[in-house]
Design a protein around this motif. Structure first.
Motif, PDB file in Angstrom:
ATOM      1  N   ASP A 109       5.931  -0.883  10.823  1.00 37.74           N
ATOM      2  CA  ASP A 109       6.983  -0.059  10.937  1.00 37.74           C
ATOM      3  C   ASP A 109       6.808   1.722  10.500  1.00 37.74           C
ATOM      4  OD1 ASP A 109       8.536  -1.987  12.258  1.00 37.74           O
ATOM      5  OD2 ASP A 109       9.009  -2.604  10.049  1.00 37.74           O
ATOM      6  N   ALA A 110       5.657   1.614   9.729  1.00 38.25           N
ATOM      7  CA  ALA A 110       5.223   2.918   9.206  1.00 38.25           C
ATOM      8  C   ALA A 110       5.504   4.097   9.963  1.00 38.25           C
ATOM      9  CB  ALA A 110       3.901   2.583   8.563  1.00 38.25           C
ATOM     10  N   ALA A 111       4.910   3.910  11.376  1.00 36.03           N
ATOM     11  CA  ALA A 111       5.304   5.338  12.201  1.00 36.03           C
ATOM     12  C   ALA A 111       6.506   5.689  12.186  1.00 36.03           C
ATOM     13  CB  ALA A 111       4.467   4.869  13.445  1.00 36.03           C
ATOM     14  N   ALA A 112       7.497   4.705  12.309  1.00 41.25           N
ATOM     15  CA  ALA A 112       8.709   5.146  12.457  1.00 41.25           C
ATOM     16  C   ALA A 112       9.464   5.852  11.259  1.00 41.25           C
ATOM     17  CB  ALA A 112       9.807   3.967  12.865  1.00 41.25           C
ATOM     18  N   HIS A 113       8.880   5.527  10.163  1.00 42.25           N
ATOM     19  CA  HIS A 113       9.266   6.322   8.841  1.00 42.25           C
ATOM     20  C   HIS A 113       8.263   7.173   8.224  1.00 42.25           C
ATOM     21  CE1 HIS A 113      11.695   2.464   9.343  1.00 42.25           C
ATOM     22  NE2 HIS A 113      12.387   3.114   8.031  1.00 42.25           N
ATOM     23  N   ALA A 114       7.590   7.929   9.143  1.00 39.73           N
ATOM     24  CA  ALA A 114       6.364   8.765   8.714  1.00 39.73           C
ATOM     25  C   ALA A 114       6.915   9.689   7.497  1.00 39.73           C
ATOM     26  CB  ALA A 114       6.076   9.530   9.717  1.00 39.73           C
ATOM     27  N   GLY A 115       7.887  10.358   7.586  1.00 42.67           N
ATOM     28  CA  GLY A 115       8.375  11.053   6.618  1.00 42.67           C
ATOM     29  C   GLY A 115       8.344  10.648   5.211  1.00 42.67           C
ATOM     30  N   ASP A 116       8.858   9.487   5.088  1.00 48.77           N
ATOM     31  CA  ASP A 116       9.332   8.791   3.898  1.00 48.77           C
ATOM     32  C   ASP A 116       7.532   8.348   3.086  1.00 48.77           C
ATOM     33  OD1 ASP A 116      11.904   9.139   3.315  1.00 48.77           O
ATOM     34  OD2 ASP A 116      12.430   7.659   4.909  1.00 48.77           O
ATOM     35  N   VAL A 117       6.839   7.773   4.313  1.00 51.94           N
ATOM     36  CA  VAL A 117       5.665   7.066   3.830  1.00 51.94           C
ATOM     37  C   VAL A 117       4.601   8.087   3.429  1.00 51.94           C
ATOM     38  CG1 VAL A 117       3.396   5.717   4.762  1.00 51.94           C
ATOM     39  CG2 VAL A 117       5.795   5.038   5.608  1.00 51.94           C
TER      40      VAL A 117
ATOM     41  N   ALA B  24       0.904  -1.237  -0.026  1.00 50.61           N
ATOM     42  CA  ALA B  24      -0.144   0.086   0.095  1.00 50.61           C
ATOM     43  C   ALA B  24       0.709   1.354   0.060  1.00 50.61           C
ATOM     44  CB  ALA B  24      -0.779   0.185   1.344  1.00 50.61           C
ATOM     45  N   THR B  25       0.268   2.309  -0.452  1.00 46.93           N
ATOM     46  CA  THR B  25       0.563   3.706  -0.314  1.00 46.93           C
ATOM     47  C   THR B  25      -0.449   4.607   0.042  1.00 46.93           C
ATOM     48  OG1 THR B  25       1.775   5.591  -1.506  1.00 46.93           O
ATOM     49  CG2 THR B  25       0.397   4.354  -2.800  1.00 46.93           C
ATOM     50  N   MET B  26      -0.028   5.616   0.430  1.00 49.43           N
ATOM     51  CA  MET B  26      -1.230   6.651   1.041  1.00 49.43           C
ATOM     52  C   MET B  26      -0.946   7.873   0.979  1.00 49.43           C
ATOM     53  SD  MET B  26      -0.199   6.235   5.089  1.00 49.43           S
ATOM     54  CE  MET B  26      -0.274   4.656   5.320  1.00 49.43           C
ATOM     55  N   THR B  27      -2.074   8.580   0.901  1.00 50.06           N
ATOM     56  CA  THR B  27      -2.062  10.219   1.025  1.00 50.06           C
ATOM     57  C   THR B  27      -3.062  10.508   2.267  1.00 50.06           C
ATOM     58  OG1 THR B  27      -3.615  10.414  -0.791  1.00 50.06           O
ATOM     59  CG2 THR B  27      -1.270  10.527  -1.337  1.00 50.06           C
ATOM     60  N   GLY B  28      -4.028   9.504   2.528  1.00 48.25           N
ATOM     61  CA  GLY B  28      -5.207   9.657   3.623  1.00 48.25           C
ATOM     62  C   GLY B  28      -4.631  10.182   5.051  1.00 48.25           C
ATOM     63  N   GLU B  29      -3.439  10.212   5.027  1.00 45.72           N
ATOM     64  CA  GLU B  29      -2.689  10.855   6.567  1.00 45.72           C
ATOM     65  C   GLU B  29      -3.131  12.207   6.638  1.00 45.72           C
ATOM     66  OE1 GLU B  29       0.298  11.815   3.523  1.00 45.72           O
ATOM     67  OE2 GLU B  29      -0.737   9.827   3.982  1.00 45.72           O
ATOM     68  N   LEU B  30      -3.403  12.905   5.228  1.00 46.21           N
ATOM     69  CA  LEU B  30      -3.386  14.442   5.262  1.00 46.21           C
ATOM     70  C   LEU B  30      -4.617  14.903   5.732  1.00 46.21           C
ATOM     71  CD1 LEU B  30      -1.963  15.164   1.918  1.00 46.21           C
ATOM     72  CD2 LEU B  30      -0.935  15.884   3.925  1.00 46.21           C
ATOM     73  N   THR B  31      -5.717  14.168   5.649  1.00 48.93           N
ATOM     74  CA  THR B  31      -7.126  14.294   6.308  1.00 48.93           C
ATOM     75  C   THR B  31      -7.059  14.944   7.661  1.00 48.93           C
ATOM     76  OG1 THR B  31      -7.806  11.986   7.014  1.00 48.93           O
ATOM     77  CG2 THR B  31      -8.000  12.644   4.445  1.00 48.93           C
ATOM     78  N   ASP B  32      -8.055  15.690   7.818  1.00 51.00           N
ATOM     79  CA  ASP B  32      -7.955  16.526   9.346  1.00 51.00           C
ATOM     80  C   ASP B  32      -8.817  15.118  10.381  1.00 51.00           C
ATOM     81  OD1 ASP B  32     -10.508  16.600   8.355  1.00 51.00           O
ATOM     82  OD2 ASP B  32     -10.673  18.861   8.446  1.00 51.00           O
ATOM     83  N   LEU B  33      -8.706  14.273   9.995  1.00 51.06           N
ATOM     84  CA  LEU B  33      -8.999  13.043  10.859  1.00 51.06           C
ATOM     85  C   LEU B  33      -7.879  13.013  12.219  1.00 51.06           C
ATOM     86  CD1 LEU B  33     -11.293  10.845  11.761  1.00 51.06           C
ATOM     87  CD2 LEU B  33      -9.797   9.306  10.241  1.00 51.06           C
ATOM     88  N   TRP B  34      -6.914  13.325  11.432  1.00 52.98           N
ATOM     89  CA  TRP B  34      -5.620  13.486  12.434  1.00 52.98           C
ATOM     90  C   TRP B  34      -4.923  14.664  12.556  1.00 52.98           C
ATOM     91  CZ3 TRP B  34      -6.000   9.540   8.652  1.00 52.98           C
ATOM     92  CH2 TRP B  34      -6.236   8.257   9.283  1.00 52.98           C
ATOM     93  N   PRO B  35      -4.255  15.127  13.915  1.00 49.93           N
ATOM     94  CA  PRO B  35      -3.755  16.589  13.976  1.00 49.93           C
ATOM     95  C   PRO B  35      -2.681  16.823  12.968  1.00 49.93           C
ATOM     96  CG  PRO B  35      -3.284  14.966  15.704  1.00 49.93           C
ATOM     97  CD  PRO B  35      -3.993  14.330  14.646  1.00 49.93           C
ATOM     98  N   ASP B  36      -1.881  15.804  12.591  1.00 53.96           N
ATOM     99  CA  ASP B  36      -0.599  16.129  11.823  1.00 53.96           C
ATOM    100  C   ASP B  36      -0.275  14.686  11.031  1.00 53.96           C
ATOM    101  OD1 ASP B  36       1.043  14.078  13.686  1.00 53.96           O
ATOM    102  OD2 ASP B  36       0.976  15.898  14.914  1.00 53.96           O
ATOM    103  N   ARG B  37       0.530  14.923   9.932  1.00 53.54           N
ATOM    104  CA  ARG B  37       0.987  13.832   9.140  1.00 53.54           C
ATOM    105  C   ARG B  37       1.466  12.512   9.802  1.00 53.54           C
ATOM    106  NH1 ARG B  37       1.416  18.362   5.949  1.00 53.54           N
ATOM    107  NH2 ARG B  37       0.773  18.775   4.037  1.00 53.54           N
ATOM    108  N   ALA B  38       2.387  12.903  10.782  1.00 55.81           N
ATOM    109  CA  ALA B  38       3.005  11.752  11.405  1.00 55.81           C
ATOM    110  C   ALA B  38       1.906  10.750  12.063  1.00 55.81           C
ATOM    111  CB  ALA B  38       4.122  12.129  12.415  1.00 55.81           C
ATOM    112  N   THR B  39       1.193  11.637  12.704  1.00 52.54           N
ATOM    113  CA  THR B  39      -0.158  10.867  13.625  1.00 52.54           C
ATOM    114  C   THR B  39      -0.875  10.053  12.549  1.00 52.54           C
ATOM    115  OG1 THR B  39       0.105  12.606  15.141  1.00 52.54           O
ATOM    116  CG2 THR B  39      -1.809  11.025  15.125  1.00 52.54           C
ATOM    117  N   GLY B  40      -1.118  10.804  11.605  1.00 51.09           N
ATOM    118  CA  GLY B  40      -2.136  10.119  10.314  1.00 51.09           C
ATOM    119  C   GLY B  40      -1.316   9.009   9.571  1.00 51.09           C
ATOM    120  N   VAL B  41      -0.064   9.170   9.645  1.00 46.65           N
ATOM    121  CA  VAL B  41       0.530   7.889   8.905  1.00 46.65           C
ATOM    122  C   VAL B  41       0.440   6.712  10.046  1.00 46.65           C
ATOM    123  CG1 VAL B  41       2.850   6.816   8.495  1.00 46.65           C
ATOM    124  CG2 VAL B  41       2.322   8.934   7.411  1.00 46.65           C
TER     125      VAL B  41
END
Length: 339
Positions: free
Chosen positions: A105-113, A59-76
């Motif tokens: 492991d995605a949370a630890a690589h949030a900037g890349d994911v 999988a790949t994602m862009t859904g972490e950008l939605t305002d369901l989460w406060p920031d990208r890292a939390t969204g990932v």
């Protein structure tokens, strides 16, 4: 059947899935509306709308950008955990520069994911073609990716960097509010300031010009009304303070043509910026993907470059080429998992 590869592109507005055989043959492509900002239950609804298929998921994602989460890292972290829960512990997530990683492991690589689906599409197209420029114009955004020598050449990786470099443009073929396209539009011989209201979207514009592809507009309209030419005209005329009736459908069509030109001009400027940053041979093709690739065809003409359909490049045959172009990151991430 468990040898099948399921490539997922989990966006904030759509869920896309491609099914590939172990040899890379594309077997099916599906897309469903997924307004993720409304809650994770929308992910379940979208998944249930797709035909059931068993296989190994990437999988790949862009859904972490939605305002369901406060920031990208939390969204990932939140979205990857939700995907592992639904797709299984063997899920691999595409982390762009870092390649594939485990779902946990995605949370630890949030900037890349985060929002790495453009990287997946560009990398897959680059391997298949070698040199060119990919323009993936979706419902919401446009990605412009130069590739050479079978590798992508980008100046920005994170969204903030890509916005500055022109490689990411927040202008799409369906969901972009008309007020984001220009400060004014010509109407009855005068430049009329647009109302700063969410009255109409680019889907209305391209429906009126006749360019909007069938099945591209999966979300409710700005006013919740029908997706007809008359309803689109009514919504678009509101942007200049007019009503359909006193103003004609023909006037709305001319207004739509002007708005479409404004969008094309913005995209052309971004393309010119990307082309100016790298040594892109004049004969290198412009590759179109996304539901808005009809705009890429026009941009290829304006920039004097040959046009190639990215769906045909990814699918290999005409049978699934259109669906592959609409859902290019899902197909691409599946190809990359096999390569």
């Amino acid at each position: 059947m468990n040898d099948l590869i399921l490539g997922w592109d989990v966006g904030g507005a759509h869920l896309k899935r491609a099914v590939l055989a172990p040899d890379g043959t594309l077997l099916s492509v599906d897309m469903a509306a997924c307004p993720l900002w409304q809650g994770l239950d929308q992910l379940d609804i979208a998944m249930a709308a797709l035909p059931p298929v068993a296989g190994r998921s990437v999988a790949t994602m862009t859904g972490e950008l939605t305002d369901l989460w406060p920031d990208r890292a939390t969204g990932v972290a939140g979205l990857s955990a939700a995907l592992v829960e639904r797709l299984g512990p063997d899920l691999r997530i595409y982390a762009g520069r870092a390649g594939f990683i485990g779902g946990t492991d995605a949370a630890a690589h949030a900037g890349d994911v985060a929002s790495a689906n453009w990287h997946a599409t560009g990398a897959a197209i680059a391997r298949l073609l070698g040199d060119g420029v990919l323009m993936d114009i979706g419902s919401t955004t446009s990605d412009i990716i130069h590739f050479a020598g079978k590798h992508i050449c980008f100046r920005g990786y994170a969204d903030c960097e890509r916005l500055e470099s022109g490689e990411l443009v927040y202008s799409g073929a369906v969901r972009t509010p008309v007020m984001a396209l220009a400060a004014t539009l010509p109407f009855r011989g005068r430049p009329v300031p647009l109302m700063a209201e969410h009255f109409a979207t680019t889907a209305d514009i391209h429906r009126l010009t006749g360019a909007l592809p069938e099945g591209a507009d999966l979300h409710p309209t700005a006013d919740g009304g029908p997706k007809t030419r008359e309803a689109s005209a009514r919504r678009l005329l509101r942007m200049v303070g007019r009503d359909l009736g006193p103003a004609t459908l023909e006037e709305a069509e001319r207004l739509a043509a002007s708005a479409a030109e404004m969008q094309l001009h913005r995209l052309h400027r971004a393309l010119a910026l990307v082309l100016s940053a790298g040594a892109v041979p004049l004969g290198a093709p412009l590759v179109g993907a996304g539901v808005g690739r009809f705009l890429v065809r026009e941009l290829a003409v304006r920039s004097g470059r040959p046009y190639l359909d990215g769906g045909l490049v990814l699918a290999g045959t005409t049978t699934l080429a259109s669906a592959a172009a609409d859902c290019a990151p899902a197909v691409a991430v599946g190809h990359l998992a096999i390569a």
